[in-house]
Design a protein around this motif. Structure first.
Motif, short mmCIF file in Angstrom:
data_model
loop_
_atom_site.label_atom_id
_atom_site.label_comp_id
_atom_site.label_asym_id
_atom_site.label_seq_id
_atom_site.Cartn_x
_atom_site.Cartn_y
_atom_site.Cartn_z
N GLY A 180 12.82 25.92 -36.57
CA GLY A 180 12.41 27.15 -37.24
C GLY A 180 13.50 27.72 -38.12
N GLY A 181 14.73 27.75 -37.60
CA GLY A 181 15.86 28.26 -38.38
C GLY A 181 16.13 27.41 -39.60
N PHE A 182 16.07 26.09 -39.44
CA PHE A 182 16.30 25.18 -40.56
C PHE A 182 15.25 25.40 -41.66
N LEU A 183 13.98 25.47 -41.27
CA LEU A 183 12.92 25.65 -42.26
C LEU A 183 12.99 27.00 -42.95
N CYS A 184 13.38 28.04 -42.21
CA CYS A 184 13.49 29.38 -42.80
C CYS A 184 14.61 29.43 -43.84
#
Length: 200
Positions: A116-120
């Motif tokens: 999630g952090g990577f995609l955000c």
């Protein structure tokens, strides 16, 4: 049939030493996890800048980028639905877990928070390092505790150690990580927690 408690008594006698060793282990693993997370976010930021640079020169790439953003938004939405504890900074979730009012599953939170952090960040959203690093560190502490089959009290200690190590790794500030975790996460002070958190 009498239950043998000699193991528990011996363990209680050496609790500080055991907690120090476990704090070191949690600090080492949590530091590596948060370091990997930081590296991943830096790559995501660089890739986003490259995509935007190419998108300015080529309208087809810009159109494809908007389509990819929609796909990433759907993936992040599914992740939050699959594991609601990854939403937000993660600090309230860790505090709730330490107080015994929330329950997180480290096996789900760690991969979901990473992805999630990577995609955000890849999508250009604003994402601070502090909260996710604390939650990742705390979940590492919980994972170590569960793998070593520790009790709830010891698990809370190890989660505090992980949160401390996570914040220290995120900002290269070990004393700040220690003070934050004692004051904000654990909300208490004892010799046992102080030694283990300092070791972590």
């Amino acid at each position: 049939m009498k239950k043998d408690t000699s193991h528990m008594i011996r363990r209680a006698e050496h609790f500080k030493t055991i907690l120090t060793g476990e704090g070191f282990l949690v600090g080492l693993i949590a530091g590596l996890v948060v370091l990997l997370y930081r590296v991943l976010l830096e790559f995501a930021g660089k890739w986003m800048n490259l995509i935007l640079q190419y998108g300015r020169e080529n309208p087809v790439i810009a159109g494809g980028w908007f389509l990819l953003l929609a796909v990433m938004a759907c993936i992040v939405g599914k992740l939050v639905k699959w594991e609601p504890m990854i939403s937000g900074s993660g600090i309230p979730q860790v505090e709730g877990e330490i107080l015994g009012k929330l329950s997180q599953k480290w096996k789900r939170v760690l991969p979901a928070k990473f992805l999630g952090g990577f995609l955000c960040i890849l999508g250009g959203l604003s994402l601070g390092r502090e909260g996710p690093s604390i939650q990742l560190g705390a979940m590492t502490g919980q994972g170590v505790s569960r793998l070593l089959d520790r009790g709830k009290t010891e698990e809370r200690y190890l989660m505090t150690c992980g949160a401390s190590a996570g914040l220290a790794a995120a900002f290269h500030a070990p004393l700040a990580g220690m003070m934050f975790s004692l004051e904000e996460i654990h909300k208490g002070f004892s010799v046992n927690i102080l030694i283990s958190v300092m070791t972590a």
